[in-house]
Design a protein around this motif. Sequence first.
Motif, PDB file in Angstrom:
ATOM      1  N   PHE A 192      -8.632   2.483  -6.698  1.00 33.33           N
ATOM      2  CA  PHE A 192      -7.830   1.455  -6.043  1.00 33.33           C
ATOM      3  C   PHE A 192      -8.738   0.323  -5.568  1.00 33.33           C
ATOM      4  O   PHE A 192      -9.802   0.568  -5.018  1.00 33.33           O
ATOM      5  CB  PHE A 192      -7.091   2.031  -4.826  1.00 33.33           C
ATOM      6  CG  PHE A 192      -6.194   3.184  -5.157  1.00 33.33           C
ATOM      7  CD1 PHE A 192      -4.935   2.964  -5.692  1.00 33.33           C
ATOM      8  CD2 PHE A 192      -6.609   4.489  -4.948  1.00 33.33           C
ATOM      9  CE1 PHE A 192      -4.102   4.021  -6.006  1.00 33.33           C
ATOM     10  CE2 PHE A 192      -5.776   5.556  -5.244  1.00 33.33           C
ATOM     11  CZ  PHE A 192      -4.522   5.331  -5.781  1.00 33.33           C
ATOM     12  N   GLU A 218       3.925   1.581  -1.032  1.00 33.70           N
ATOM     13  CA  GLU A 218       4.595   1.693  -2.331  1.00 33.70           C
ATOM     14  C   GLU A 218       3.639   2.266  -3.381  1.00 33.70           C
ATOM     15  O   GLU A 218       4.021   3.122  -4.183  1.00 33.70           O
ATOM     16  CB  GLU A 218       5.132   0.330  -2.781  1.00 33.70           C
ATOM     17  CG  GLU A 218       5.712   0.322  -4.179  1.00 33.70           C
ATOM     18  CD  GLU A 218       6.890   1.273  -4.386  1.00 33.70           C
ATOM     19  OE1 GLU A 218       7.077   1.724  -5.533  1.00 33.70           O
ATOM     20  OE2 GLU A 218       7.611   1.577  -3.419  1.00 33.70           O
ATOM     21  N   THR A 219       2.393   1.805  -3.372  1.00 32.35           N
ATOM     22  CA  THR A 219       1.396   2.332  -4.303  1.00 32.35           C
ATOM     23  C   THR A 219       1.156   3.815  -4.049  1.00 32.35           C
ATOM     24  O   THR A 219       1.058   4.604  -4.989  1.00 32.35           O
ATOM     25  CB  THR A 219       0.075   1.540  -4.184  1.00 32.35           C
ATOM     26  OG1 THR A 219       0.330   0.182  -4.539  1.00 32.35           O
ATOM     27  CG2 THR A 219      -1.010   2.104  -5.077  1.00 32.35           C
ATOM     28  N   TYR A 243       0.839  -1.197   0.000  1.00 27.93           N
ATOM     29  CA  TYR A 243       0.000   0.000   0.000  1.00 27.93           C
ATOM     30  C   TYR A 243       0.878   1.253   0.000  1.00 27.93           C
ATOM     31  O   TYR A 243       0.644   2.182  -0.778  1.00 27.93           O
ATOM     32  CB  TYR A 243      -0.925  -0.023   1.218  1.00 27.93           C
ATOM     33  CG  TYR A 243      -1.814   1.191   1.334  1.00 27.93           C
ATOM     34  CD1 TYR A 243      -2.906   1.366   0.493  1.00 27.93           C
ATOM     35  CD2 TYR A 243      -1.583   2.160   2.309  1.00 27.93           C
ATOM     36  CE1 TYR A 243      -3.732   2.476   0.605  1.00 27.93           C
ATOM     37  CE2 TYR A 243      -2.401   3.267   2.425  1.00 27.93           C
ATOM     38  CZ  TYR A 243      -3.476   3.418   1.572  1.00 27.93           C
ATOM     39  OH  TYR A 243      -4.291   4.518   1.687  1.00 27.93           O
ATOM     40  N   ARG A 260       4.086   5.836  -5.457  1.00 24.13           N
ATOM     41  CA  ARG A 260       3.990   5.972  -6.915  1.00 24.13           C
ATOM     42  C   ARG A 260       2.881   6.952  -7.300  1.00 24.13           C
ATOM     43  O   ARG A 260       3.033   7.763  -8.212  1.00 24.13           O
ATOM     44  CB  ARG A 260       3.731   4.609  -7.568  1.00 24.13           C
ATOM     45  CG  ARG A 260       4.954   3.748  -7.699  1.00 24.13           C
ATOM     46  CD  ARG A 260       4.742   2.552  -8.631  1.00 24.13           C
ATOM     47  NE  ARG A 260       3.424   1.946  -8.576  1.00 24.13           N
ATOM     48  CZ  ARG A 260       3.077   0.938  -7.771  1.00 24.13           C
ATOM     49  NH1 ARG A 260       3.953   0.408  -6.941  1.00 24.13           N
ATOM     50  NH2 ARG A 260       1.868   0.439  -7.810  1.00 24.13           N
ATOM     51  N   THR A 261       1.757   6.877  -6.596  1.00 23.64           N
ATOM     52  CA  THR A 261       0.618   7.743  -6.893  1.00 23.64           C
ATOM     53  C   THR A 261       0.975   9.204  -6.687  1.00 23.64           C
ATOM     54  O   THR A 261       0.591  10.067  -7.485  1.00 23.64           O
ATOM     55  CB  THR A 261      -0.586   7.351  -6.018  1.00 23.64           C
ATOM     56  OG1 THR A 261      -0.922   5.985  -6.295  1.00 23.64           O
ATOM     57  CG2 THR A 261      -1.790   8.230  -6.299  1.00 23.64           C
TER      58      THR A 261
END
Length: 120
Positions: free
Chosen positions: A112, A28-29, A26, A32-33
């Motif tokens: 998501f 890491e996402t 989560y 990136r977001t």
Amino acid sequence: MGQYASFWDKTARKYAASPIGNQAAYEETMSRTRTYLGADKTVLEIGCGTGSTAILLAPDAGQITATDYAAEMIAIGTEKAATAAIDNISFIQAEITDPQFTPGSFDVVMGFNLLHLMED
């Protein structure tokens, strides 16, 4: 609203209390977001659930419109944002196909953990 809205309305409080299954993934996402966001960006989040992700990303965006078709999810998100004193999120009960979301209305659209719930 969506045919499963009543299920999510009944489940919302329990869902809100559930921990994230894989916190590292989560985070890491979210990292990136954030590269797609900025103070000048208007953001639409579809299927926002209880608003946790919108609230987490709010400092990285200009304005976020967080949507879900379950009224109770929107109510929880609104409560959480008020408690956190976040003022750049608008929580709206709406479906993805809502006509108020016209092409070009947002700089970024996020969704998501929702594609597996869609029929088509």
